[in-house]
Design an enzyme around this catalytic site. Structure first.
Site, PDB file in Angstrom:
ATOM      1  N   ASP A  13       0.859  -1.195   0.000  1.00 11.07           N
ATOM      2  CA  ASP A  13       0.000   0.000   0.000  1.00 11.07           C
ATOM      3  C   ASP A  13       0.891   1.240   0.000  1.00 11.07           C
ATOM      4  O   ASP A  13       2.074   1.170   0.354  1.00 11.07           O
ATOM      5  CB  ASP A  13      -0.919   0.017   1.234  1.00 11.07           C
ATOM      6  CG  ASP A  13      -1.897   1.199   1.211  1.00 11.07           C
ATOM      7  OD1 ASP A  13      -2.526   1.433   0.160  1.00 11.07           O
ATOM      8  OD2 ASP A  13      -2.014   1.904   2.217  1.00 11.07           O
ATOM      9  N   SER A  14       0.286   2.370  -0.357  1.00 11.27           N
ATOM     10  CA  SER A  14       1.027   3.629  -0.327  1.00 11.27           C
ATOM     11  C   SER A  14       1.396   4.009   1.112  1.00 11.27           C
ATOM     12  O   SER A  14       2.294   4.821   1.319  1.00 11.27           O
ATOM     13  CB  SER A  14       0.179   4.733  -0.936  1.00 11.27           C
ATOM     14  OG  SER A  14      -0.983   4.914  -0.157  1.00 11.27           O
ATOM     15  N   CYS A  76      -4.286  -1.502  -2.221  1.00 10.23           N
ATOM     16  CA  CYS A  76      -4.426  -0.063  -2.405  1.00 10.23           C
ATOM     17  C   CYS A  76      -5.300   0.127  -3.648  1.00 10.23           C
ATOM     18  O   CYS A  76      -4.948  -0.361  -4.729  1.00 10.23           O
ATOM     19  CB  CYS A  76      -3.034   0.531  -2.644  1.00 10.23           C
ATOM     20  SG  CYS A  76      -3.043   2.289  -3.024  1.00 10.23           S
ATOM     21  N   GLU A 161      -3.524   9.146   7.905  1.00 14.20           N
ATOM     22  CA  GLU A 161      -2.055   9.093   7.965  1.00 14.20           C
ATOM     23  C   GLU A 161      -1.531   9.959   9.114  1.00 14.20           C
ATOM     24  O   GLU A 161      -0.472   9.703   9.660  1.00 14.20           O
ATOM     25  CB  GLU A 161      -1.436   9.540   6.633  1.00 14.20           C
ATOM     26  CG  GLU A 161      -1.611   8.541   5.500  1.00 14.20           C
ATOM     27  CD  GLU A 161      -0.675   7.326   5.577  1.00 14.20           C
ATOM     28  OE1 GLU A 161       0.491   7.468   5.959  1.00 14.20           O
ATOM     29  OE2 GLU A 161      -1.142   6.206   5.237  1.00 14.20           O
ATOM     30  N   CYS A 195     -11.165   2.608  -0.590  1.00 16.55           N
ATOM     31  CA  CYS A 195      -9.810   3.031  -0.234  1.00 16.55           C
ATOM     32  C   CYS A 195      -9.494   2.312   1.069  1.00 16.55           C
ATOM     33  O   CYS A 195     -10.313   2.321   2.004  1.00 16.55           O
ATOM     34  CB  CYS A 195      -9.741   4.538  -0.023  1.00 16.55           C
ATOM     35  SG  CYS A 195      -8.150   5.065   0.666  1.00 16.55           S
ATOM     36  N   HIS A 197      -7.617   2.892   3.436  1.00  7.61           N
ATOM     37  CA  HIS A 197      -7.471   3.697   4.656  1.00  7.61           C
ATOM     38  C   HIS A 197      -8.816   3.933   5.362  1.00  7.61           C
ATOM     39  O   HIS A 197      -8.857   4.222   6.557  1.00  7.61           O
ATOM     40  CB  HIS A 197      -6.903   5.086   4.320  1.00  7.61           C
ATOM     41  CG  HIS A 197      -5.426   5.109   4.070  1.00  7.61           C
ATOM     42  ND1 HIS A 197      -4.845   4.504   2.980  1.00  7.61           N
ATOM     43  CD2 HIS A 197      -4.412   5.686   4.759  1.00  7.61           C
ATOM     44  CE1 HIS A 197      -3.540   4.712   3.012  1.00  7.61           C
ATOM     45  NE2 HIS A 197      -3.251   5.439   4.086  1.00  7.61           N
TER      46      HIS A 197
HETATM   47  N1  DGL Z   1      -4.968   3.295   0.586  1.00  8.16           N
HETATM   48  C1  DGL Z   1      -4.981   3.739  -0.752  1.00  8.16           C
HETATM   49  C2  DGL Z   1      -6.218   3.296  -1.486  1.00  8.16           C
HETATM   50  O1  DGL Z   1      -6.782   2.271  -1.162  1.00  8.16           O
HETATM   51  C3  DGL Z   1      -4.675   5.157  -1.126  1.00  8.16           C
HETATM   52  C4  DGL Z   1      -4.167   6.116  -0.181  1.00  8.16           C
HETATM   53  C5  DGL Z   1      -3.377   7.191  -0.866  1.00  8.16           C
HETATM   54  O2  DGL Z   1      -3.953   8.181  -1.342  1.00  8.16           O
HETATM   55  O3  DGL Z   1      -2.165   7.014  -0.915  1.00  8.16           O
HETATM   56  O4  DGL Z   1      -6.653   3.954  -2.403  1.00  8.16           O
END
Ligand code: DGL
Length: 276
Positions: A13-14, A76, A161, A195, A197
């Protein structure tokens, strides 16, 4: 590239979001070895261009192959939306046609017809995921009878984050984006958190959504889908080592990662920094 016959399943993931997926993978498939890579130094990906997300994701995938993985899960949505297809079609045949990279969008879309009664669904995602239209196109292909409405939530990843997701500031942005989505289509009965997150914001999200609306986080869906995949592909299952270990890697500092990752992942976190 590392040519070990067997290796861990890699989860990418990012940043921290993919930990919400890893957590469910480890619970569903506890015997396997896992490595997790968070590109925390370059997060967020959601506001970056197609080219940059592709370049960063490919670099991380190659790194995970170097570390011995035969199977990489892009946990991600942004990377799945903007990089997965290119990596699968253009890069894998040159890097190693036997290795695999899987994403999180397809398994999530496969579930929507069972989940929604009204056949009106909502997708909340990063700007990148929403603009890529990946969800809309996948749903059109599989379930043309379902109406999809999207809402980009560019502030949600920074809230997570920066460990602000349970504080008062988060309410403002969560309420605003949920209201925007439901104003666009008030027949929505199922919202996919597109997403990885966003599950961290679930307590806030539930405050602003009627009880009758389902809010779906992807962890369990991706875990079930990986379970099926490994059963259908015994040749890949044989290449996944099984000593029940989980190791973490970050492109940011170890202290920073450990502190926040503990909020996302239920288990012991041993982490190393890597330079790409
Ligand atoms: N967790 C990531 C996703 O599922 C993206 C988060 C980011 O913007 O880096 O899209």
């Amino acid at each position: 590239m590392k040519q070990n016959k067997i290796g861990p399943i890699a989860v990418f993931d990012s940043g921290y979001g993919g930990l919400t997926i890893l957590d469910k993978l480890v619970k569903k498939l506890p015997k396997y070895d896992y490595i997790y890579l968070g590109d925390n130094a370059r997060t967020p990906y959601g506001t970056r261009s197609f080219e940059v997300v592709y370049e960063y994701t490919l670099q991380c995938v190659k790194q995970l192959f170097e570390m011995g993985a035969h199977l990489v899960i892009l946990a991600c949505n942004t990377a799945s939306a903007k990089a997965l297809r290119n990596i699968q079609q253009k890069d894998l045949p040159n890097i190693d046609p036997e290795r695999r990279v899987l994403g999180v969008i397809r398994p999530s879309v496969e579930q929507v017809n069972n989940l929604s009664q009204s056949k009106h669904i909502g997708i909340m995602g990063t700007t990148g995921t929403v603009q890529s239209e990946s969800y809309v196109l996948e749903v059109e292909k599989l379930f043309p009878n379902i109406k999809v409405t999207q809402e980009a939530c560019p502030m949600w990843v920074p809230l997570v984050e920066n460990n602000e997701f349970l504080n008062g500031g988060a309410d403002y942005f969560v309420e605003k984006n949920i209201n925007n989505l439901l104003d666009k289509d008030n027949n929505i009965d199922t919202i996919i958190l597109g997403c990885t997150h966003y599950p961290l914001l679930l307590p806030k999200i539930r405050k602003y959504v009627k009880e009758s609306v389902k809010v779906i986080d992807q962890g369990r869906i991706v875990a079930d889908s990986l379970f099926d995949y490994l059963q259908r592909h015994p040749e890949m299952d044989e290449k996944c080592s099984k000593n029940a270990s989980v190791k973490f890697y970050t492109t940011e500092s170890v202290e920073k990662f450990k502190h926040t990752a503990e909020l996302f992942f239920d288990g012991n976190i041993k982490v190393e920094q890597i330079h790409l």
